[in-house]
Design an enzyme around this catalytic site. Structure first.
Site, mmCIF file in Angstrom:
data_model
loop_
_atom_site.group_PDB
_atom_site.id
_atom_site.type_symbol
_atom_site.label_atom_id
_atom_site.label_comp_id
_atom_site.label_asym_id
_atom_site.label_seq_id
_atom_site.Cartn_x
_atom_site.Cartn_y
_atom_site.Cartn_z
ATOM 1 N N GLY A 14 0.781 -1.236 0.000
ATOM 2 C CA GLY A 14 0.000 0.000 0.000
ATOM 3 C C GLY A 14 0.812 1.285 0.000
ATOM 4 N N ASN A 16 1.642 3.017 -2.657
ATOM 5 C CA ASN A 16 0.981 3.949 -3.593
ATOM 6 C C ASN A 16 -0.274 4.543 -2.960
ATOM 7 O OD1 ASN A 16 2.269 4.225 -6.379
ATOM 8 N ND2 ASN A 16 2.439 2.017 -6.006
ATOM 9 N N ARG A 67 -14.597 -15.337 -10.855
ATOM 10 C CA ARG A 67 -14.147 -13.932 -10.907
ATOM 11 C C ARG A 67 -15.325 -12.966 -10.940
ATOM 12 N NH1 ARG A 67 -8.729 -13.372 -11.994
ATOM 13 N NH2 ARG A 67 -7.722 -15.194 -12.863
ATOM 14 N N LEU A 95 -9.604 -7.934 -13.575
ATOM 15 C CA LEU A 95 -11.020 -7.565 -13.461
ATOM 16 C C LEU A 95 -11.791 -7.979 -14.711
ATOM 17 C CD1 LEU A 95 -10.447 -4.056 -11.873
ATOM 18 C CD2 LEU A 95 -11.339 -6.093 -10.710
ATOM 19 N N ASN A 109 -4.930 2.217 -13.226
ATOM 20 C CA ASN A 109 -3.951 1.282 -12.664
ATOM 21 C C ASN A 109 -2.560 1.873 -12.757
ATOM 22 O OD1 ASN A 109 -2.957 -1.287 -11.688
ATOM 23 N ND2 ASN A 109 -2.293 -1.749 -13.768
ATOM 24 N N HIS A 111 1.383 0.635 -13.063
ATOM 25 C CA HIS A 111 2.151 -0.568 -13.408
ATOM 26 C C HIS A 111 3.644 -0.224 -13.443
ATOM 27 C CE1 HIS A 111 2.895 -4.498 -15.115
ATOM 28 N NE2 HIS A 111 3.721 -3.913 -15.962
ATOM 29 N N GLU A 144 -10.177 -4.817 -20.604
ATOM 30 C CA GLU A 144 -10.292 -6.244 -20.295
ATOM 31 C C GLU A 144 -8.989 -7.012 -20.431
ATOM 32 O OE1 GLU A 144 -13.741 -7.884 -22.324
ATOM 33 O OE2 GLU A 144 -14.766 -6.006 -21.823
ATOM 34 N N VAL A 146 -4.675 -7.577 -19.973
ATOM 35 C CA VAL A 146 -3.751 -7.440 -18.851
ATOM 36 C C VAL A 146 -2.804 -6.279 -19.148
ATOM 37 C CG1 VAL A 146 -1.920 -8.564 -17.519
ATOM 38 C CG2 VAL A 146 -3.901 -9.884 -18.285
ATOM 39 N N ASP A 147 -3.041 -5.145 -18.500
ATOM 40 C CA ASP A 147 -2.203 -3.944 -18.653
ATOM 41 C C ASP A 147 -2.194 -3.421 -20.094
ATOM 42 O OD1 ASP A 147 -1.499 -4.057 -15.912
ATOM 43 O OD2 ASP A 147 0.048 -5.525 -16.345
#
Ligand code: GAR
Length: 212
Positions: A14, A16, A67, A95, A109, A111, A144, A146-147
């Site tokens: 945590g 960030n 999920r 997600l 997000n 990264h 949708e 990944v990154d």
């Protein structure tokens, strides 16, 4: 100016999240963290939130059969907290549309790499293994993949000759804290506009501000 209402999702340390809380306390970020949710009960970030007087919640992904139902519980908690933006700050779950459709173009997000290089887990190890001389961090909208969502901001960070995972991760993390706060402040001040690509193809692009 009205501060933006933010929900923060975490899975661990945590730092960030702490950068966000510190920037708000210092009047450098026009936001209110309405809730911090962790999918891990012992995430240190939960204590950081509690220390700042922010409501916390543990929602364990293992309590759900799939999920989608986990994401449904996250959405319910975030809606109950009346958040309009969601920040993934070291949240290590992918997600589904159940979540993303509830907050369209409102999930941000951070990264630890210069996307599209080194997506997914342990981007710092990926960068060291590849032998790049420059890596960095990226703040992007979540889609949708990944990154793979539209990029909002990036900072480059050098990889030094004798770096190991921890020294590189620490150098990147310093920039993450700054970049995440700066980007959220730009969103708070100006908003975001998404320009959809022409039918001939391409990717949606984002810009700070509103209007054409
Ligand atoms: C940060 O380095 C963040 O970029 C990374 O996890 C760390 C969380 O640190 N996130 C990812 O790798 C997401 N794919 P923190 O809990 O101290 O903020």
């Amino acid at each position: 100016m009205t501060p933006i209402d933010v929900g923060v999702l975490i899975s661990g340390r945590g730092s960030n999240l702490q950068a966000i809380l510190d920037a708000i306390a210092a009047d450098e970020l026009a936001a209110q963290v309405r809730v911090v949710i962790s999918n891990r009960p012992k995430a240190a970030g939960l204590q950081r939130a509690a220390a700042a007087g922010v409501p916390t919640q543990f929602i364990g992904h293992r309590q759900f059969p799939d999920r989608e139902s986990f994401d449904g519980a996250l959405v319910e908690a975030l809606r109950a907290a009346q958040v309009s933006w969601v920040v993934l700050a070291g949240f290590m779950r992918i997600l589904t549309p159940v979540f993303l459709d509830a907050f369209p173009n409102r999930v941000v997000n951070i990264h630890p790499a210069l996307l599209p290089a080194f997506p997914g887990v342990d981007a710092q190890t990926q960068a060291l293994a590849y032998g790049v001389r420059v890596t960095g961090c990226t703040v992007h909208l979540v889609n949708e993949g990944v990154d793979t969502g539209p990029i909002l901001a990036q900072v480059a960070v050098p990889v030094l000759q004798d770096d190991d995972h921890d020294s590189l991760a620490a150098r990147i993390l310093e920039q993450e804290h700054r970049l995440l706060v700066e980007t959220l402040q730009r969103i708070a001040l100006a908003g975001l506009t998404i320009d959809q690509p022409p039918e001939s193809g391409g990717r949606p692009k984002v810009r700070f501000g509103s209007g054409p």
